[in-house]
Design a protein around this motif. Structure first.
Motif, short mmCIF file in Angstrom:
data_model
loop_
_atom_site.label_atom_id
_atom_site.label_comp_id
_atom_site.label_asym_id
_atom_site.label_seq_id
_atom_site.Cartn_x
_atom_site.Cartn_y
_atom_site.Cartn_z
N GLY A 154 0.79 -1.51 0.04
CA GLY A 154 -0.26 0.04 -0.39
C GLY A 154 1.24 0.96 -0.45
N GLU A 155 2.49 1.49 0.74
CA GLU A 155 3.18 2.69 0.70
C GLU A 155 3.12 3.13 -0.40
N THR A 156 4.04 1.31 -1.21
CA THR A 156 4.49 1.53 -2.26
C THR A 156 3.90 1.89 -3.74
N LEU A 157 2.19 1.67 -3.58
CA LEU A 157 1.62 1.77 -4.21
C LEU A 157 1.26 3.47 -4.06
N ALA A 158 1.00 3.71 -2.90
CA ALA A 158 0.78 5.42 -3.33
C ALA A 158 1.57 5.81 -3.86
N GLU A 159 2.73 6.00 -3.90
CA GLU A 159 3.08 7.21 -4.76
C GLU A 159 3.80 6.68 -5.76
N GLU A 160 3.53 5.51 -6.49
CA GLU A 160 3.71 4.47 -7.96
C GLU A 160 2.14 4.90 -8.05
N TRP A 161 1.13 5.02 -8.08
CA TRP A 161 -0.21 5.38 -8.62
C TRP A 161 -0.56 6.41 -8.64
N TYR A 162 -0.57 7.68 -7.85
CA TYR A 162 -0.94 8.71 -7.41
C TYR A 162 -0.75 9.49 -8.83
N PRO A 163 -0.11 9.27 -9.55
CA PRO A 163 -0.11 10.02 -10.39
C PRO A 163 -1.53 9.54 -11.68
N HIS A 164 -1.88 8.50 -11.91
CA HIS A 164 -3.51 7.68 -11.84
C HIS A 164 -4.44 8.35 -11.65
N LYS A 165 -4.17 9.23 -10.35
CA LYS A 165 -4.93 9.79 -9.41
C LYS A 165 -5.73 7.76 -8.75
N VAL A 166 -4.99 7.31 -8.59
CA VAL A 166 -5.51 5.85 -7.67
C VAL A 166 -4.42 5.69 -6.49
N LEU A 167 -5.31 5.92 -5.14
CA LEU A 167 -5.24 6.59 -4.22
C LEU A 167 -5.03 4.99 -3.14
N THR A 168 -4.39 5.06 -2.29
CA THR A 168 -4.10 4.08 -1.63
C THR A 168 -4.09 4.02 0.05
N THR A 169 -5.21 3.83 0.36
CA THR A 169 -5.14 4.06 2.26
C THR A 169 -4.67 2.76 2.93
N ASN A 170 -3.77 2.49 4.43
CA ASN A 170 -3.70 1.36 5.25
C ASN A 170 -4.56 1.44 6.20
N ILE A 171 -5.80 0.98 6.17
CA ILE A 171 -6.30 0.78 8.02
C ILE A 171 -4.92 -0.28 8.97
N LEU A 172 -4.74 0.14 9.73
CA LEU A 172 -3.92 -0.14 10.84
C LEU A 172 -5.60 -0.62 12.40
N LEU A 173 -6.16 -1.86 11.84
CA LEU A 173 -7.05 -1.74 13.46
C LEU A 173 -6.55 -2.76 14.25
N GLY A 174 -7.23 -1.76 15.41
CA GLY A 174 -6.82 -2.49 16.76
C GLY A 174 -8.12 -3.37 16.42
N ALA A 175 -8.49 -4.48 18.18
CA ALA A 175 -9.39 -5.20 17.98
C ALA A 175 -10.83 -4.94 18.05
N THR A 176 -11.51 -5.41 17.26
CA THR A 176 -12.33 -5.63 16.51
C THR A 176 -13.06 -6.45 16.75
N TYR A 177 -14.42 -6.38 17.85
CA TYR A 177 -16.00 -7.70 18.01
C TYR A 177 -16.61 -7.94 16.87
N THR A 178 -16.15 -9.09 16.82
CA THR A 178 -16.54 -10.01 15.62
C THR A 178 -17.35 -11.18 16.98
N ASP A 179 -18.24 -11.58 15.86
CA ASP A 179 -18.93 -13.57 16.21
C ASP A 179 -17.38 -14.32 16.70
N LEU A 180 -16.47 -13.86 16.36
CA LEU A 180 -15.39 -14.78 16.30
C LEU A 180 -15.32 -14.90 18.34
N TRP A 181 -15.22 -13.64 18.57
CA TRP A 181 -15.27 -13.57 20.07
C TRP A 181 -15.97 -13.27 20.67
#
Length: 226
Positions: A154-181
């Motif tokens: 994601g970090e590399t493509l954010a620099e490689e693809w922004y000239p094409h208006k393709v933007l990348t976001t990495n979301i770093l999730l903490g503990a998230t409640y799902t049925d698994l818990w």
């Protein structure tokens, strides 16, 4: 106005389903994938697609369909992933091969095949990563390594693809409640992120004009990393 098209990889359970539903509610034509048999899945606002990330034929079929039907893609959400907690000294090569096939190589292939569709009008790639890449947790070595690979992409493509208006976001999730818990001692929904909040954040990013980059977000519950 032409509707925007979103694809959520791993979008029919847990966090992915919350993301898919919020995108659909926000007006996106939303395709949500699962490796399970989606013929038995009925969704009012989502379009279920069967996709096994370890099968290149499946991946090709999904993006071929998107090209034929829409000729573009506005948002790709890379959410699919598996975990294999335990001491690293007990892990075998089959275990990490399987995990990397899903969490890394399958996601890489989806991202590469999405690019021609994303650059038609510009678009966003949103990677659902993990807080463990910032604050490592014991007995999660293979999973954390796979998420570092996703972050690096994601970090590399954010620099490689922004000239094409393709933007990348990495979301770093903490503990998230799902049925698994459910039923797991010492873990309460009140101490964890709600999947609906994750969906809301992803939808916000997806709907943000391409004049704004959002390279990384860290989301944790108030208590931080559990």
């Amino acid at each position: 106005m032409e509707k925007k098209v979103a694809l959520v990889v791993g979008g029919l359970r847990g966090i992915g389903k919350a993301v898919s539903c919020k995108l659909a509610q926000s007006g996106f034509i939303t395709y949500a994938t699962s490796r399970a048999n989606v013929q038995e899945i009925s969704e009012d606002i989502l379009i279920p697609l069967q996709l096994d990330l370890t099968c290149e034929k499946d991946i090709h079929k999904v993006f071929e369909m998107l090209d034929e039907k829409h000729g573009k893609l506005d948002v790709l959400v890379n959410n699919a992933g598996i975990s294999s907690p335990g001491p690293f000294e007990n892990a075998d090569s089959n275990e990490w091969d399987s995990l990397f096939q899903t969490n890394v190589f399958g996601i890489f292939s989806c991202t590469q095949k999405a690019f021609p569709l994303l650059k038609e009008q510009g678009g966003r790639i949103i990677n659902i990563s993990s807080i463990t890449t910032k604050k490592p947790l014991p007995q999660n070595a293979i999973y954390t390594a796979s998420k570092h690979a996703l972050n690096g992409l994601g970090e590399t493509l954010a620099e490689e693809w922004y000239p094409h208006k393709v933007l990348t976001t990495n979301i770093l999730l903490g503990a998230t409640y799902t049925d698994l818990w459910k039923g797991v001692d010492a873990f309460s929904p009140e101490d964890m992120l709600d999947v609906k909040e994750v969906g809301r954040i992803v939808s916000f990013i997806a709907s943000t004009p391409l004049s704004v980059r959002i390279d990384e977000l860290i989301l944790t519950p108030p208590k931080g990393v559990l």
